[in-house]
Design an enzyme around this catalytic site. Structure first.
Site, PDB file in Angstrom:
ATOM      1  N   HIS A  43       0.857  -1.183   0.000  1.00  0.00           N
ATOM      2  CA  HIS A  43       0.000   0.000   0.000  1.00  0.00           C
ATOM      3  C   HIS A  43       0.898   1.239   0.000  1.00  0.00           C
ATOM      4  CE1 HIS A  43      -3.562   2.397   0.628  1.00  0.00           C
ATOM      5  NE2 HIS A  43      -2.895   3.070   1.538  1.00  0.00           N
ATOM      6  N   ASP A  80      -6.552  -2.746   3.855  1.00  0.00           N
ATOM      7  CA  ASP A  80      -5.269  -2.117   4.198  1.00  0.00           C
ATOM      8  C   ASP A  80      -4.944  -2.219   5.685  1.00  0.00           C
ATOM      9  OD1 ASP A  80      -4.867  -1.471   1.532  1.00  0.00           O
ATOM     10  OD2 ASP A  80      -5.935   0.416   1.713  1.00  0.00           O
ATOM     11  N   GLU A 128     -10.013  -6.601   7.023  1.00  0.00           N
ATOM     12  CA  GLU A 128     -10.274  -5.178   6.855  1.00  0.00           C
ATOM     13  C   GLU A 128      -9.311  -4.614   5.798  1.00  0.00           C
ATOM     14  OE1 GLU A 128      -9.263  -6.453   9.937  1.00  0.00           O
ATOM     15  OE2 GLU A 128     -11.363  -6.989  10.279  1.00  0.00           O
TER      16      GLU A 128
HETATM   17  C1  GRF Z   1       0.859   0.680  -6.243  1.00  0.00           C
HETATM   18  O1  GRF Z   1       1.032   2.015  -5.886  1.00  0.00           O
HETATM   19  C2  GRF Z   1       0.459  -0.146  -5.054  1.00  0.00           C
HETATM   20  O2  GRF Z   1       1.034   0.287  -3.872  1.00  0.00           O
HETATM   21  C3  GRF Z   1      -1.037   0.065  -5.014  1.00  0.00           C
HETATM   22  O3  GRF Z   1      -1.442   0.073  -6.364  1.00  0.00           O
HETATM   23  C4  GRF Z   1      -0.361   0.501  -7.187  1.00  0.00           C
HETATM   24  C5  GRF Z   1      -0.140  -0.575  -8.193  1.00  0.00           C
HETATM   25  O4  GRF Z   1       0.804  -0.216  -9.166  1.00  0.00           O
HETATM   26  N1  GRF Z   1      -1.670  -0.947  -4.199  1.00  0.00           N
HETATM   27  P1  GRF Z   1       1.445  -1.328 -10.112  1.00  0.00           P
HETATM   28  O5  GRF Z   1       0.285  -2.024 -10.839  1.00  0.00           O
HETATM   29  O6  GRF Z   1       2.218  -2.276  -9.272  1.00  0.00           O
HETATM   30  O7  GRF Z   1       2.292  -0.567 -11.076  1.00  0.00           O
END
Ligand code: GRF
Length: 216
Positions: free
Chosen positions: A110, A146, A144
């Site tokens: 995240h 994140d 839940e």
């Molecule tokens: C990333 O910023 C990740 O943290 C979030 O969604 C984005 C996905 O980017 N959960 P990618 O598809 O890995 O380029």
């Protein structure tokens, strides 16, 4: 010891997937990306995986129940014989049933320092709140959104004049370093969950700026 087989679930461009694939191609790395599934056929990450010779599949979530969607996901994952699942930009919430059945086997990344700013529009909210430091978090998935024990975090400075897009770019670079490191720790069996915390054993070889909980 053999490498731990991993499935990666995506919905989009797949830059974190790409970072995991690159890390896993290096030797020695304790995990192997064996399967990539997307809920969207247009996800750019599918081509990245196919090019790396990794099995891919599309499991569409539309037009059916969450349970039916997850049953197919579970079947595909089970058939591939993987023991860990990495969510990498996977934009579907998983049900408590799916998550509980795989407790501490599903990782997510995240783009904030959780528990701050869970959910969508993370960078815009971080800028609105005026934080000076943002970053990214790899955690075990709990029912839940994140939430779940934090495996590793990386701090990223907010620059004067940052837009959500410029902050996202800077955080994304940190994500690409953090996720492979966090997966390696889990695959090496060095992460143990006690209560709500993930504890790491041994000395993690950490690049500058990375933080993981200290061993107890
Ligand atoms: C990333 O910023 C990740 O943290 C979030 O969604 C984005 C996905 O980017 N959960 P990618 O598809 O890995 O380029």
């Amino acid at each position: 010891m053999g490498r731990v087989p991993v499935a990666v679930l995506i919905s989009g461009r797949g830059s974190n997937l790409s970072a995991l694939i690159r890390a896993a191609q290096a030797r020695p790395y304790p995990a192997e990306i064996r399967l990539v599934l997307s809920n969207r056929a247009e996800a750019g990450g599918l081509a990245i995986a196919a090019e790396a010779g990794i099995e891919t599949g599309v499991v569409d979530h539309r037009g059916r129940s969450r349970e039916a969607f997850e049953a197919e996901l579970g079947d595909r994952i089970g058939a591939a014989g993987v023991s860990l699942i990495c969510l990498a930009g996977f934009m579907r919430l998983l049900t408590p049933g799916f998550v509980e059945a795989r407790r501490n086997q599903i990782l997510n990344i995240h783009p904030s320092l959780l528990p701050a700013f869970p959910g969508l529009d993370t960078h815009a909210r971080a800028l609105e709140a005026g934080v000076r430091i943002s970053g990214c978090t790899v955690h075990f998935v709990s029912p839940e959104m994140d939430e779940g024990p934090i495996i590793a975090q990386s701090a990223v400075p907010v620059a004067i004049g940052d837009s959500p897009a410029s902050l996202a770019d800077r955080v994304l670079k940190a994500e690409h370093r953090l996720y492979p490191m966090a997966l390696a720790l889990v695959a090496q069996g060095r992460v143990r969950v006690v209560g709500k915390r993930a504890l790491i054993s041994g000395e993690p070889p950490l690049p500058d700026g990375l933080f993981v909980p200290t061993p107890d």
